[in-house]
Scaffold this motif. Structure first.
Motif, PDB file in Angstrom:
ATOM      1  N   LEU A 120       0.799  -1.226   0.000  1.00  9.93           N
ATOM      2  CA  LEU A 120       0.000   0.000   0.000  1.00  9.93           C
ATOM      3  C   LEU A 120       0.831   1.276   0.000  1.00  9.93           C
ATOM      4  O   LEU A 120       0.318   2.358   0.295  1.00  9.93           O
ATOM      5  N   ARG A 159       2.170   4.489  -1.396  1.00  9.11           N
ATOM      6  CA  ARG A 159       1.469   5.334  -2.372  1.00  9.11           C
ATOM      7  C   ARG A 159       2.352   5.714  -3.555  1.00  9.11           C
ATOM      8  O   ARG A 159       3.495   6.125  -3.398  1.00  9.11           O
ATOM      9  N   THR A 204      -1.822   2.513  -5.554  1.00  8.26           N
ATOM     10  CA  THR A 204      -0.843   1.588  -4.992  1.00  8.26           C
ATOM     11  C   THR A 204      -0.610   0.410  -5.932  1.00  8.26           C
ATOM     12  O   THR A 204      -1.322   0.240  -6.932  1.00  8.26           O
ATOM     13  N   ALA A 243      -1.392  -2.519  -5.230  1.00 10.63           N
ATOM     14  CA  ALA A 243      -2.622  -3.312  -5.166  1.00 10.63           C
ATOM     15  C   ALA A 243      -3.600  -2.879  -6.259  1.00 10.63           C
ATOM     16  O   ALA A 243      -4.298  -3.710  -6.855  1.00 10.63           O
ATOM     17  N   ASP A 244      -3.654  -1.580  -6.548  1.00 12.69           N
ATOM     18  CA  ASP A 244      -4.517  -1.094  -7.626  1.00 12.69           C
ATOM     19  C   ASP A 244      -4.036  -1.580  -8.987  1.00 12.69           C
ATOM     20  O   ASP A 244      -4.845  -1.907  -9.862  1.00 12.69           O
ATOM     21  N   THR A 275      -0.937  -7.823   5.090  1.00 12.68           N
ATOM     22  CA  THR A 275      -0.808  -7.789   3.633  1.00 12.68           C
ATOM     23  C   THR A 275      -1.738  -8.812   2.985  1.00 12.68           C
ATOM     24  O   THR A 275      -2.424  -8.517   2.000  1.00 12.68           O
ATOM     25  N   GLU A 289      -5.352  -7.650   3.161  1.00 13.56           N
ATOM     26  CA  GLU A 289      -5.650  -6.585   2.202  1.00 13.56           C
ATOM     27  C   GLU A 289      -5.831  -7.145   0.797  1.00 13.56           C
ATOM     28  O   GLU A 289      -6.750  -6.747   0.070  1.00 13.56           O
ATOM     29  N   ARG A 306      -9.555  -7.235  -1.454  1.00 12.67           N
ATOM     30  CA  ARG A 306      -9.681  -6.677  -2.794  1.00 12.67           C
ATOM     31  C   ARG A 306      -9.981  -7.741  -3.843  1.00 12.67           C
ATOM     32  O   ARG A 306     -10.070  -7.442  -5.032  1.00 12.67           O
TER      33      ARG A 306
END
Length: 238
Positions: free
Chosen positions: A115, A117, A124, A126-127, A153, A156, A160
């Motif tokens: 995560l 930025r 991130t 993750a995105d 982690t 998270e 998602r």
């Protein structure tokens, strides 16, 4: 698994060396490999970055670095301080997709943890994984303090809807202390994800030929190697 994201539970856990081991193992089986570094921080323009280290250890492959910032900070912070545009998740995903069209395996190495930025909007790694629908391999530490960060982690990623194929210990010490040996059982237990490898401490200091010859011994068959979790744990039983 044409695109594999490689993240860590923090900075300095061994992501780059694990990425090199993945690349070397894939190359040994004749697969074409590309390594994409989303954002390199803390490195001057005239210094080698993480992708250069991967290529040095793993051998010739395609390397791409999308952004480089001098200060050793989160990419979003480093970009802001230099007055430069950040690298956004969409650009990273597009670059990975383009590489995947002409390579058998694309390894996307993040910066720090999942995560961290990338831009002011909170994008991130993750995105990026969400845009690509790519699995995310988590590189973690061996010893005391790793369980909390690794479990967070994993939670998270699952929140998602992202695939977590497993964990790799980025720097396994020998001899290992009590916490590290206990964590061989506890890491899979708290995360619900299997251990898929353990890279020995100092592996990045090996000569490239020695690194390439040994890389498959550090990774499980799911990652193309021959590392055996049960054998590894048995040899370090409490």
């Amino acid at each position: 698994m044409s695109v594999l994201m490689v993240t860590g539970t923090g900075t300095g856990v061994g992501k780059t060396v694990v990425t090199a081991a993945l690349a070397a193992t894939a190359r040994a089986t004749g697969r074409s490999v590309a390594v994409l570094k989303a954002a390199q921080t803390g490195v001057r323009d005239d210094e080698p970055g993480d992708v250069d280290e991967v290529a040095r250890l793993a051998g010739p492959l395609t390397t791409t670095e999308l952004a480089r910032y001098r200060e050793p900070l989160a990419p979003a912070t480093a970009a802001r301080r230099e007055g430069r545009a950040p690298v956004r998740p969409g650009r990273i995903a597009a670059a990975a997709s383009e590489l995947a069209e002409v390579h058998d395996l694309v390894l996307v190495e993040g910066a720090g943890g999942l995560l961290v930025r990338l831009d002011a909007e909170g994008g991130t790694l993750a995105d990026v994984a969400g845009l690509l629908r790519a699995p995310v391999l988590v590189v973690t530490q061996a010893g005391l303090g790793t369980l909390n960060a690794t479990e967070l982690t994993a939670r998270e990623l699952r929140s998602r809807g992202l695939e977590l194929p497993g964990l790799v210990i980025g720097s396994w010490p020998e001899p290992a202390d009590l916490a590290a040996r206990c964590n061989l059982a506890d890491l899979p237990d708290v995360t619900g994800a299997p251990l898929l490898g353990a890279v020995p401490a100092g592996a990045g200091e090996l000569a490239p030929a020695a690194f390439r010859a040994a890389a498959a011994d550090w990774l499980a068959p799911r990652l193309g190697g021959r590392w055996d979790t049960a054998v590894f744990r048995a040899g370090r039983a409490l």
